[in-house]
Scaffold this motif. Structure first.
Motif, PDB file in Angstrom:
ATOM      1  N   GLN A  29     -72.794 -47.096  22.475  1.00 19.43           N
ATOM      2  CA  GLN A  29     -71.680 -46.640  23.300  1.00 19.43           C
ATOM      3  C   GLN A  29     -71.200 -47.732  24.246  1.00 19.43           C
ATOM      4  OE1 GLN A  29     -71.855 -42.836  25.232  1.00 19.43           O
ATOM      5  NE2 GLN A  29     -73.004 -41.933  23.540  1.00 19.43           N
ATOM      6  N   ALA A  30     -72.060 -48.691  24.543  1.00 20.23           N
ATOM      7  CA  ALA A  30     -71.641 -49.824  25.375  1.00 20.23           C
ATOM      8  C   ALA A  30     -70.667 -50.711  24.606  1.00 20.23           C
ATOM      9  CB  ALA A  30     -72.849 -50.636  25.829  1.00 20.23           C
ATOM     10  N   PRO A  33     -67.235 -47.403  22.671  1.00 13.54           N
ATOM     11  CA  PRO A  33     -67.209 -46.090  23.325  1.00 13.54           C
ATOM     12  C   PRO A  33     -66.194 -45.114  22.733  1.00 13.54           C
ATOM     13  CG  PRO A  33     -66.199 -47.743  24.730  1.00 13.54           C
ATOM     14  CD  PRO A  33     -66.783 -48.470  23.550  1.00 13.54           C
ATOM     15  N   TRP A  34     -65.154 -45.593  22.100  1.00 12.90           N
ATOM     16  CA  TRP A  34     -64.110 -44.717  21.585  1.00 12.90           C
ATOM     17  C   TRP A  34     -64.533 -43.980  20.308  1.00 12.90           C
ATOM     18  CZ3 TRP A  34     -64.087 -49.979  21.504  1.00 12.90           C
ATOM     19  CH2 TRP A  34     -64.159 -50.582  20.262  1.00 12.90           C
ATOM     20  N   TYR A  36     -67.273 -42.171  19.886  1.00  6.55           N
ATOM     21  CA  TYR A  36     -68.246 -41.119  20.126  1.00  6.55           C
ATOM     22  C   TYR A  36     -67.603 -39.822  20.567  1.00  6.55           C
ATOM     23  CZ  TYR A  36     -71.774 -44.545  19.397  1.00  6.55           C
ATOM     24  OH  TYR A  36     -72.559 -45.493  18.802  1.00  6.55           O
ATOM     25  N   VAL A  41     -70.927 -38.778  24.857  1.00 10.22           N
ATOM     26  CA  VAL A  41     -70.458 -39.563  25.999  1.00 10.22           C
ATOM     27  C   VAL A  41     -70.892 -38.892  27.301  1.00 10.22           C
ATOM     28  CG1 VAL A  41     -68.403 -40.382  27.205  1.00 10.22           C
ATOM     29  CG2 VAL A  41     -68.527 -40.551  24.720  1.00 10.22           C
ATOM     30  N   ASN A  44     -74.577 -39.421  27.843  1.00 13.04           N
ATOM     31  CA  ASN A  44     -74.828 -40.786  28.313  1.00 13.04           C
ATOM     32  C   ASN A  44     -74.454 -40.931  29.790  1.00 13.04           C
ATOM     33  OD1 ASN A  44     -75.660 -43.420  28.148  1.00 13.04           O
ATOM     34  ND2 ASN A  44     -73.895 -44.126  26.970  1.00 13.04           N
ATOM     35  N   HIS A  45     -73.332 -40.343  30.194  1.00 16.29           N
ATOM     36  CA  HIS A  45     -72.930 -40.382  31.605  1.00 16.29           C
ATOM     37  C   HIS A  45     -73.924 -39.617  32.478  1.00 16.29           C
ATOM     38  CE1 HIS A  45     -69.238 -42.547  31.221  1.00 16.29           C
ATOM     39  NE2 HIS A  45     -68.762 -41.711  30.315  1.00 16.29           N
ATOM     40  N   THR A  56     -76.149 -49.209  32.542  1.00 21.44           N
ATOM     41  CA  THR A  56     -75.256 -48.344  31.776  1.00 21.44           C
ATOM     42  C   THR A  56     -74.045 -47.888  32.580  1.00 21.44           C
ATOM     43  OG1 THR A  56     -76.614 -46.416  32.311  1.00 21.44           O
ATOM     44  CG2 THR A  56     -77.046 -47.515  30.213  1.00 21.44           C
ATOM     45  N   ARG A  59     -72.221 -51.771  33.091  1.00 23.45           N
ATOM     46  CA  ARG A  59     -72.096 -52.450  31.800  1.00 23.45           C
ATOM     47  C   ARG A  59     -71.712 -53.926  31.950  1.00 23.45           C
ATOM     48  NH1 ARG A  59     -69.275 -47.814  28.124  1.00 23.45           N
ATOM     49  NH2 ARG A  59     -71.035 -46.415  28.204  1.00 23.45           N
TER      50      ARG A  59
END
Length: 158
Positions: A29-30, A33-34, A36, A41, A44-45, A56, A59
């Motif tokens: 995702q790093a 990201p688009w 997922y 997302v 992960n947040h 994270t 980044r």
């Protein structure tokens, strides 16, 4: 020696399995990201905010580079390690050595960043809490590739 051999082999297999799942779902995702869905997302947040993970959240460029390295190199290598260990292939010592050295090198960069951005106590706790498993895996993977008794335990001659 058999117990140690079994432990080392188990750690390498378990961590490779974790990497097979973790890298495409979260680490990548790093980089991308688009690609997922919102659920991953958000997860992960949530992790980033809950554990205040500087890497994270912010980044930094080197972290995105390490994520690309894990996605393009370590992830396929982890899949290869799982297959090689479980199928008892003779080349598995080489692939585990590559995965161990790659992971240890990446952890050197992450540890430097953590030590540079946190106080000594915070950095030590952060390293122990989050990054020691990667370092332990690295040493176990390197050890796996060099100890003949471990290879014989899994049925793979050197």
């Amino acid at each position: 020696m058999g117990v140690i051999s079994g432990l080392v082999g188990f750690v390498v297999v378990a961590f490779s399995l974790v990497m097979v799942v973790l890298v495409p779902l979260f680490e990548a995702q790093a980089c991308l990201p688009w690609l997922y869905p919102p659920l991953l997302v958000d997860l992960n947040h949530y992790y980033s905010e809950q554990y205040d993970d500087y890497l994270t959240i912010k980044r930094p460029g080197f972290f995105v580079g390490l994520a690309w390295l894990e996605l393009l190199f370590l992830w396929p290598l982890s899949i290869t390690n799982l297959y090689g260990i479980l199928a008892r292939k003779p080349w598995v010592n080489t692939t585990t050595l590559m995965a161990g050295v790659s992971s240890l090198t990446a952890m050197g960069a992450v540890m430097g960043e953590v030590l540079n951005n946190y106080t000594e106590i915070e950095a030590l706790l952060l390293l122990l809490e989050r990054y020691i498993p990667y370092i332990v895996f690295s040493f176990f993977a390197i050890l796996y590739s060099f100890l003949p008794s471990i290879s014989r335990w899994w049925g793979v001659p050197l």
